[in-house]
Design a protein around this motif. Structure first.
Motif, mmCIF file in Angstrom:
data_model
loop_
_atom_site.group_PDB
_atom_site.id
_atom_site.type_symbol
_atom_site.label_atom_id
_atom_site.label_comp_id
_atom_site.label_asym_id
_atom_site.label_seq_id
_atom_site.Cartn_x
_atom_site.Cartn_y
_atom_site.Cartn_z
ATOM 1 N N ALA A 38 -13.378 -24.667 25.635
ATOM 2 C CA ALA A 38 -12.457 -25.700 25.151
ATOM 3 C C ALA A 38 -12.306 -25.624 23.632
ATOM 4 O O ALA A 38 -11.200 -25.790 23.100
ATOM 5 N N ASN A 39 -13.391 -25.348 22.936
ATOM 6 C CA ASN A 39 -13.333 -25.214 21.484
ATOM 7 C C ASN A 39 -12.490 -24.005 21.087
ATOM 8 O O ASN A 39 -11.700 -24.075 20.140
ATOM 9 N N LEU A 40 -12.634 -22.899 21.794
ATOM 10 C CA LEU A 40 -11.819 -21.715 21.515
ATOM 11 C C LEU A 40 -10.343 -22.006 21.766
ATOM 12 O O LEU A 40 -9.475 -21.586 20.985
ATOM 13 N N LEU A 41 -10.054 -22.722 22.830
ATOM 14 C CA LEU A 41 -8.666 -23.043 23.162
ATOM 15 C C LEU A 41 -8.039 -23.962 22.114
ATOM 16 O O LEU A 41 -6.922 -23.717 21.648
ATOM 17 N N GLN A 42 -8.743 -25.007 21.704
ATOM 18 C CA GLN A 42 -8.176 -25.907 20.710
ATOM 19 C C GLN A 42 -8.027 -25.217 19.364
ATOM 20 O O GLN A 42 -7.070 -25.474 18.641
ATOM 21 N N SER A 43 -8.944 -24.315 18.998
ATOM 22 C CA SER A 43 -8.803 -23.623 17.711
ATOM 23 C C SER A 43 -7.624 -22.652 17.730
ATOM 24 O O SER A 43 -7.032 -22.390 16.688
ATOM 25 N N ALA A 44 -7.266 -22.142 18.898
ATOM 26 C CA ALA A 44 -6.102 -21.266 18.997
ATOM 27 C C ALA A 44 -4.815 -22.028 18.697
ATOM 28 O O ALA A 44 -3.881 -21.467 18.118
ATOM 29 N N PHE A 45 -4.760 -23.297 19.072
ATOM 30 C CA PHE A 45 -3.551 -24.078 18.874
ATOM 31 C C PHE A 45 -3.522 -24.831 17.548
ATOM 32 O O PHE A 45 -2.472 -25.018 16.962
ATOM 33 N N THR A 46 -4.688 -25.263 17.071
ATOM 34 C CA THR A 46 -4.714 -26.073 15.856
ATOM 35 C C THR A 46 -5.088 -25.287 14.609
ATOM 36 O O THR A 46 -4.800 -25.720 13.503
ATOM 37 N N GLY A 47 -5.768 -24.148 14.779
ATOM 38 C CA GLY A 47 -6.231 -23.388 13.629
ATOM 39 C C GLY A 47 -7.504 -23.931 13.019
ATOM 40 O O GLY A 47 -8.006 -23.397 12.037
ATOM 41 N N PHE A 48 -8.046 -25.010 13.586
ATOM 42 C CA PHE A 48 -9.288 -25.603 13.085
ATOM 43 C C PHE A 48 -10.452 -25.174 13.960
ATOM 44 O O PHE A 48 -10.415 -25.339 15.176
#
Length: 69
Positions: A38-48
């Motif tokens: 989930a962290n990898l997925l959100q960082s792909a979309f948000t850049g954070f």
């Protein structure tokens, strides 16, 4: 090694550790694997990426994906 490669290596190691813990310790460690994904997925979309911020504090040079904006 730049920040991008460090993050990818760190994520890979953490996934392998969590899978091993799930197999040999407790099936509940699968939630650790889910958290990493989930962290990898959100960082792909948000850049954070929290790990990128922490590794940046250690002086690892930024790459293309997690550079300063």
């Amino acid at each position: 090694m730049n920040l991008d490669r460090t993050i990818f290596a760190f994520a890979g190691v953490m996934i392998l550790i969590s899978v091993a813990l799930t197999h040999w310790v407790s099936p509940y460690f699968v939630w650790f694997t889910v958290f990493i994904g989930a962290n990898l997925l959100q960082s792909a979309f948000t850049g954070f990426c929290p790990a990128a911020k922490i590794f940046g504090l250690f002086g690892i040079k930024a790459g293309c994906a997690f550079g300063e904006k």
